[in-house]
Scaffold this motif. Structure first.
Motif, PDB file in Angstrom:
ATOM      1  N   ALA A   6       0.833  -1.192   0.000  1.00  0.00           N
ATOM      2  CA  ALA A   6       0.000   0.000   0.000  1.00  0.00           C
ATOM      3  C   ALA A   6       0.870   1.245   0.000  1.00  0.00           C
ATOM      4  N   GLY A   7       0.400   2.254  -0.663  1.00  0.00           N
ATOM      5  CA  GLY A   7       1.089   3.528  -0.657  1.00  0.00           C
ATOM      6  C   GLY A   7       1.567   3.945  -2.030  1.00  0.00           C
ATOM      7  N   PRO A   8       1.923   5.211  -2.149  1.00  0.00           N
ATOM      8  CA  PRO A   8       2.378   5.729  -3.433  1.00  0.00           C
ATOM      9  C   PRO A   8       3.745   5.167  -3.819  1.00  0.00           C
ATOM     10  N   LEU A   9       4.063   5.222  -5.117  1.00  0.00           N
ATOM     11  CA  LEU A   9       5.348   4.735  -5.611  1.00  0.00           C
ATOM     12  C   LEU A   9       6.420   5.811  -5.581  1.00  0.00           C
ATOM     13  N   HIS A  10       6.103   6.960  -5.069  1.00  0.00           N
ATOM     14  CA  HIS A  10       7.037   8.078  -4.953  1.00  0.00           C
ATOM     15  C   HIS A  10       6.802   8.707  -3.590  1.00  0.00           C
ATOM     16  N   ALA A  11       7.864   9.160  -2.928  1.00  0.00           N
ATOM     17  CA  ALA A  11       7.729   9.730  -1.587  1.00  0.00           C
ATOM     18  C   ALA A  11       6.852  10.980  -1.633  1.00  0.00           C
ATOM     19  N   GLN A  12       5.706  10.896  -0.973  1.00  0.00           N
ATOM     20  CA  GLN A  12       4.761  12.003  -0.946  1.00  0.00           C
ATOM     21  C   GLN A  12       3.757  11.807   0.174  1.00  0.00           C
ATOM     22  N   CYS A  13       2.962  12.838   0.418  1.00  0.00           N
ATOM     23  CA  CYS A  13       1.926  12.738   1.439  1.00  0.00           C
ATOM     24  C   CYS A  13       0.782  13.683   1.105  1.00  0.00           C
ATOM     25  N   LYS A  14      -0.412  13.179   1.263  1.00  0.00           N
ATOM     26  CA  LYS A  14      -1.620  14.000   1.107  1.00  0.00           C
ATOM     27  C   LYS A  14      -2.423  13.896   2.394  1.00  0.00           C
ATOM     28  N   VAL A  15      -2.802  15.053   2.943  1.00  0.00           N
ATOM     29  CA  VAL A  15      -3.566  15.103   4.185  1.00  0.00           C
ATOM     30  C   VAL A  15      -4.743  16.049   3.999  1.00  0.00           C
ATOM     31  N   GLU A  16      -5.875  15.679   4.566  1.00  0.00           N
ATOM     32  CA  GLU A  16      -7.052  16.553   4.612  1.00  0.00           C
ATOM     33  C   GLU A  16      -7.219  16.986   6.062  1.00  0.00           C
ATOM     34  N   TRP A  17      -7.358  18.292   6.270  1.00  0.00           N
ATOM     35  CA  TRP A  17      -7.613  18.814   7.612  1.00  0.00           C
ATOM     36  C   TRP A  17      -8.910  19.603   7.607  1.00  0.00           C
ATOM     37  N   TYR A  18      -9.614  19.537   8.719  1.00  0.00           N
ATOM     38  CA  TYR A  18     -10.857  20.287   8.909  1.00  0.00           C
ATOM     39  C   TYR A  18     -10.732  21.102  10.177  1.00  0.00           C
ATOM     40  N   PHE A  19     -11.192  22.339  10.103  1.00  0.00           N
ATOM     41  CA  PHE A  19     -11.115  23.264  11.233  1.00  0.00           C
ATOM     42  C   PHE A  19     -12.455  23.952  11.422  1.00  0.00           C
ATOM     43  N   GLY A  20     -12.800  24.205  12.665  1.00  0.00           N
ATOM     44  CA  GLY A  20     -14.008  24.960  12.993  1.00  0.00           C
ATOM     45  C   GLY A  20     -13.707  26.446  13.103  1.00  0.00           C
ATOM     46  N   ILE A  21     -12.742  26.916  12.363  1.00  0.00           N
ATOM     47  CA  ILE A  21     -12.365  28.335  12.330  1.00  0.00           C
ATOM     48  C   ILE A  21     -12.285  28.780  10.869  1.00  0.00           C
ATOM     49  N   PRO A  22     -12.384  30.070  10.591  1.00  0.00           N
ATOM     50  CA  PRO A  22     -12.348  30.550   9.201  1.00  0.00           C
ATOM     51  C   PRO A  22     -11.003  30.291   8.513  1.00  0.00           C
ATOM     52  N   CYS A  23     -11.045  30.135   7.193  1.00  0.00           N
ATOM     53  CA  CYS A  23      -9.834  29.898   6.410  1.00  0.00           C
ATOM     54  C   CYS A  23      -8.834  31.044   6.532  1.00  0.00           C
ATOM     55  N   GLU A  24      -9.305  32.241   6.740  1.00  0.00           N
ATOM     56  CA  GLU A  24      -8.392  33.377   6.892  1.00  0.00           C
ATOM     57  C   GLU A  24      -7.467  33.173   8.100  1.00  0.00           C
ATOM     58  N   SER A  25      -8.010  32.630   9.185  1.00  0.00           N
ATOM     59  CA  SER A  25      -7.194  32.354  10.372  1.00  0.00           C
ATOM     60  C   SER A  25      -6.195  31.233  10.109  1.00  0.00           C
ATOM     61  N   VAL A  26      -6.636  30.190   9.408  1.00  0.00           N
ATOM     62  CA  VAL A  26      -5.749  29.077   9.062  1.00  0.00           C
ATOM     63  C   VAL A  26      -4.632  29.577   8.155  1.00  0.00           C
ATOM     64  N   TYR A  27      -5.011  30.351   7.161  1.00  0.00           N
ATOM     65  CA  TYR A  27      -4.043  30.931   6.218  1.00  0.00           C
ATOM     66  C   TYR A  27      -2.989  31.770   6.959  1.00  0.00           C
ATOM     67  N   GLY A  58     -12.584  22.213  16.374  1.00  0.00           N
ATOM     68  CA  GLY A  58     -13.011  21.394  15.240  1.00  0.00           C
ATOM     69  C   GLY A  58     -11.879  20.733  14.463  1.00  0.00           C
ATOM     70  N   TYR A  59     -10.664  20.736  15.011  1.00  0.00           N
ATOM     71  CA  TYR A  59      -9.521  20.147  14.307  1.00  0.00           C
ATOM     72  C   TYR A  59      -9.738  18.661  14.057  1.00  0.00           C
ATOM     73  N   LYS A  60      -9.555  18.264  12.805  1.00  0.00           N
ATOM     74  CA  LYS A  60      -9.654  16.858  12.433  1.00  0.00           C
ATOM     75  C   LYS A  60      -8.684  16.602  11.291  1.00  0.00           C
ATOM     76  N   GLU A  61      -7.938  15.497  11.387  1.00  0.00           N
ATOM     77  CA  GLU A  61      -6.983  15.107  10.350  1.00  0.00           C
ATOM     78  C   GLU A  61      -7.440  13.808   9.705  1.00  0.00           C
ATOM     79  N   VAL A  62      -7.354  13.772   8.365  1.00  0.00           N
ATOM     80  CA  VAL A  62      -7.701  12.559   7.637  1.00  0.00           C
ATOM     81  C   VAL A  62      -6.567  12.241   6.665  1.00  0.00           C
ATOM     82  N   THR A  63      -5.936  11.088   6.874  1.00  0.00           N
ATOM     83  CA  THR A  63      -4.908  10.582   5.959  1.00  0.00           C
ATOM     84  C   THR A  63      -4.756   9.090   6.217  1.00  0.00           C
ATOM     85  N   SER A  64      -3.841   8.484   5.529  1.00  0.00           N
ATOM     86  CA  SER A  64      -3.618   7.054   5.697  1.00  0.00           C
ATOM     87  C   SER A  64      -2.225   6.696   5.200  1.00  0.00           C
TER      88      SER A  64
END
Length: 165
Positions: free
Chosen positions: A22-43, A144-150
């Motif tokens: 399992a996993g990509p054939l090249h070193a990389q990572c993709k993560v989805e994050w969710y926040f209960g705060i506005p994107c301007e604050s995250v940015y 509301g912080y939540k991380e989704v990856t594998s």
């Protein structure tokens, strides 16, 4: 024809079991994050942290929390690079920020990819490139912080040790 022979030689040298896992054939990572705060604050938090860790002086012993370089930034997209202080390898980093729930919440799709095309295993370095910025900016403590990856989305995510990598 020469490249086909080379690819076959690499496949036979490394072995078919390395390509069937399992996993990509090249070193990389993709993560989805969710926040209960506005994107301007995250940015603001991410850009600030990238700029804070741009020099070697922000590294601790054997640490990787330094040598980030901001390439471009808008409220919806951030492009940066991270250079390993020990090996000098470079990874490209992107963050896509999308507001939801009437702009009160933010969804972030992040990606870190090794620039060295032949790197297959990275011991979770690409994951740490992203996670260290989230933790350093204290976004991991946000409402509301939540991380989704594998392991499939992040090369060797399960072996990542972001306190030293």
């Amino acid at each position: 024809m020469h490249s086909v022979c080379w690819i076959l030689a690499v496949f036979l040298t490394i072995g078919p079991h390395e390509f069937s896992g399992a996993g990509p054939l090249h070193a990389q990572c993709k993560v989805e994050w969710y926040f209960g705060i506005p994107c301007e604050s995250v940015y603001d938090s991410l850009v600030s942290q990238i700029n804070k860790w741009r020099t070697m002086s922000s590294c601790t012993t054997r640490g990787q929390r330094c040598l980030y370089k901001l390439h471009s930034a808008s409220v919806h997209f951030i492009a940066a690079q991270h250079t390993s202080p020990e090996k000098g390898s470079v990874d490209d980093i992107t963050f896509h920020l999308v507001s939801y729930n009437f702009f009160a919440c933010c969804h972030v799709s992040a990606m870190s990819v090794s620039e060295t095309w032949h790197v297959i295993k990275d011991h979770g370095t690409n994951y740490c490139n992203l996670y260290n910025l989230m933790e350093g900016s204290r976004l991991t403590e946000s409402r509301g912080y939540k991380e989704v990856t594998s392991e499939f989305l992040c090369t060797q995510r399960s072996s990542a040790n972001c306190t030293i990598d």
